[in-house]
Structures are given as structure tokens and as C-alpha cells.
Design an enzyme around this catalytic site. Structure first.
Site, PDB file in Angstrom:
ATOM      1  CB  CYS A   1      46.468  37.090  35.814  1.00  0.00           C
ATOM      2  SG  CYS A   1      46.542  35.301  35.700  1.00  0.00           S
TER       3      CYS A   1
ATOM      4  CG  HIS B   1      51.311  34.531  30.416  1.00  0.00           C
ATOM      5  ND1 HIS B   1      50.777  34.033  31.577  1.00  0.00           N
ATOM      6  CD2 HIS B   1      51.886  33.462  29.789  1.00  0.00           C
ATOM      7  CE1 HIS B   1      51.002  32.725  31.659  1.00  0.00           C
ATOM      8  NE2 HIS B   1      51.666  32.358  30.582  1.00  0.00           N
TER       9      HIS B   1
END
Length: 341
Positions: free
Chosen positions: A218, A148
Site C-alpha cells: 500500500c 503490509h
């Protein structure tokens, strides 16, 4: 021009709408705070537990293997590297989802994380996750890890700050390994330590014919529209791989797929797929999220009712923990249901 006075009923409705909007805004701010900081607390707690487990595994492997059973470096003469891995270590290298498998250290950006096996929703909330179909870090091939960037400790928040030549250190049950960040050409012709691909460019996880580490996250932050990719070449000799029948990228006969060229983003055969990380949320969390949210509203209504019939501030002081518990649990399930980046 003077304002016309509101009727008592209208004034009551306006006050009710105003209080509802203020309450909703407060809950939204609390939820954002939970996502940015509360998830970090949960991540830190999981990392402490995983570190204890991983240290215990290292100690156990050290006890069950003799000193001359080195798992890294060149194999003994006349022995294939596929048969040099002791059976005890082969068993230890068969983790379950969520189990600790490595320690990842990136001194340049201050990262020191325990890597877990798997990239599901629950896995990535504990720490960076190892793609199960890729080799273990330190082994031959393309070892891939996802993490993350904005929640749950945001371990890969600063991947874009890694520069070519920066070292990445990985400790596994097979030893310690050093990787060096590989250079990539930026959109303006500059050299940088990362590149950006669409969310469907899963070919970056394929075997590129060398021994490397691929980190994915991401991009941009707070979005999963693209992926930021960092690749690093293994500086040390690779560890002994798993037996052919258990290695990713082998067929049933045990033969290894021929390595291809360095994958070009967007050109892979799997361009209609995605990376499969646990970024899209868990649909099973919706029902408990609604249930715990309802429990919070019941506790809030009960506290407000007692405050009207008794005294407001003492009632809210007593009711605060009764409201806080279901609210925090509801936040946890809502966060689990929503996408995480």
C-alpha cells in the site's frame, strides 16, 4: 467574573461525560498500540511457526529427491523444461492458502520473511503473500508478492528505500534465487527502485516477457489509495515451471499466453479491478468484535460495582485480568474487521 456553581445533577453529568471521554481516549490509544505493536507480536509468532514448517519442507524435499535431480539450471539434453520437474516436487508445489512457500531476504532494508501462499486477510497477517495466479518465485514469468507496510511486522515498510541494483534473495523448494532491483524513472527524472500506481493498476502483475519478481504494498503508508511497486529481474537461471496444465497464464490446451511489453501503469484491461489483497478487512469479524467488546464492558461494570461495595483498588487489581482478556480478543477482531495496510 466568578463561575456559577453547578447543580449536583449537572456536576454528576459533567463528571460522567468527562470520565467517558477519558475512558474512550484511553481505549483508542490502547487499540492504536495494539495495531502498531501487538500485531507485530502476532506476526513474529506466526513467522516462527512458518519458519519451522518451511525448514521441515526443505528437509523433506531433500530426502525424497536424489542428488542429481536438480530443479534449477539448464534442463537435460532433449528434454523440455516443462517435464523436468519431479512428480514429488510438483505435489509439494501445490500449497494451500497460508502455507509457507518461500523465504524472502532483502539485506538492504533488513527483511527476512517467510512468504505464504495467498493474499487474503489471514494470509497477509502471517507474512508477505504470494499471488496464487502468478508463478512461484524462481520460476519463469512474473512472480508477485504482496505485504503490509505499517502493521503485522510491516515487512514491506521500507520498499521505497530499495535502490536499482539491490539484490533480493528468495529460497524455495526448488532452490535459491537472486533477483536484482530494476530501475524506474521518478517524477523528477531521477532513477529509483520503485514506482507508484493506482490501486486498480493490476497489469503490473501480468507477464512482461521476462523472469522477474514484483513486490506490491500500500501507498502512502496508512492508506490503500495507491500501490508502491518494486520489480526485480532474475539473475539466475529460472527453475523448471509447473506442467503447462497447472501454470498460471496458460489456457486449457496448455499453451502459454504470449508475453506483452512491460506494463504501463493505468493502461491495462483490468483497470477497473484491484489487486485483491486482504486489505479491506474481514466482515465476518464484526459480530465477534461486538460480542467481545460487550464482554469487556460487562467485566468493567462488574469490577466498578465491586469496587464501590468493597475497596476500589483491590477490586480493579482482581478485575484487571478479567477485563484484559476480552479486551485483547476484541481488539484482535476489530483489527481484523478494519482495513490493514
Amino acid at each position: 467574573m466568578p463561575m456559577l456553581p453547578l447543580s449536583p445533577r449537572t456536576a454528576t453529568v459533567v463528571r460522567g461525560i468527562g470520565r467517558t471521554l477519558i475512558g474512550a481516549g484511553t481505549l483508542l490509544l490502547l487499540f492504536v498500540a495494539y495495531q502498531l505493536w501487538g500485531t507485530g507480536v502476532a506476526h513474529s509468532r506466526e513467522q516462527a511457526r512458518l519458519e519451522d514448517r518451511f525448514d521441515a519442507q526443505l528437509a523433506e524435499v531433500g530426502r525424497m529427491l536424489p542428488d542429481d535431480d536438480a530443479s534449477t539450471g539448464d534442463p537435460p539434453p532433449d528434454e523440455s523444461t516443462t517435464t523436468t520437474l519431479p512428480p514429488e516436487l510438483v505435489a509439494a508445489l501445490d500449497p494451500s492458502p497460508g502455507d509457507p512457500v518461500a523465504r524472502l531476504r532483502m539485506p538492504t532494508i533488513g527483511v527476512d520473511e517467510i512468504v505464504v501462499h495467498g493474499v487474503g486477510v489471514a494470509d497477509l497477517r502471517k507474512g508477505p503473500g504470494h499471488f496464487p495466479d502468478s508463478p512461484m518465485p524462481g520460476q519463469p514469468g512474473n512472480a508477485a508478492i504482496a505485504g503490509h507496510r505499517t502493521t503485522y511486522g510491516q515487512p514491506f515498510h521500507d520498499l521505497d528505500r530499495l535502490a536499482p541494483g539491490d539484490e533480493i534473495h528468495v529460497d524455495t523448494l526448488q532452490g535459491s534465487f537472486t533477483y536484482r532491483v530494476m530501475p524506474h524513472e521518478g517524477p523528477e527524472g531521477d532513477e529509483r527502485g520503485h514506482f507508484i500506481v493506482p490501486e486498480t493498476a493490476v497489469e503490473v502483475l501480468d507477464d512482461a516477457g521476462d523472469d522477474r519478481l514484483t513486490l506490491t504494498a500500500c501507498h502512502p503508508k496508512f492508506s490503500s489509495r495507491q500501490r508502491i511497486i518494486v520489480t526485480a529481474e532474475l539473475v539466475d537461471e529460472p527453475a523448471a515451471p509447473l506442467p503447462d496444465a497447472e501454470r498460471p497464464g496458460t489456457d486449457d490446451a496448455g499453451s502459454v499466453d504470449a508475453p506483452g511489453p512491460d506494463p504501463a501503469p493505468g493502461d491495462g484491461a483490468a483497470a477497473d479491478e484491484d489487486f485483491g489483497e486482504g486489505l479491506g478487512g474481514d466482515p465476518d469479524a464484526l459480530v465477534p468484535a461486538v460480542a467481545w467488546s460487550a464482554a469487556f464492558l460487562v467485566a468493567l461494570a462488574a469490577t466498578a460495582l465491586v469496587g464501590r461495595r468493597w475497596r476500589r483498588w483491590p477490586a480493579y487489581l482482581v478485575g484487571a485480568p478479567l477485563m484484559a482478556v476480552p479486551l485483547v480478543v476484541a481488539f484482535a477482531h476489530i483489527d481484523r474487521y478494519l482495513p490493514a495496510y
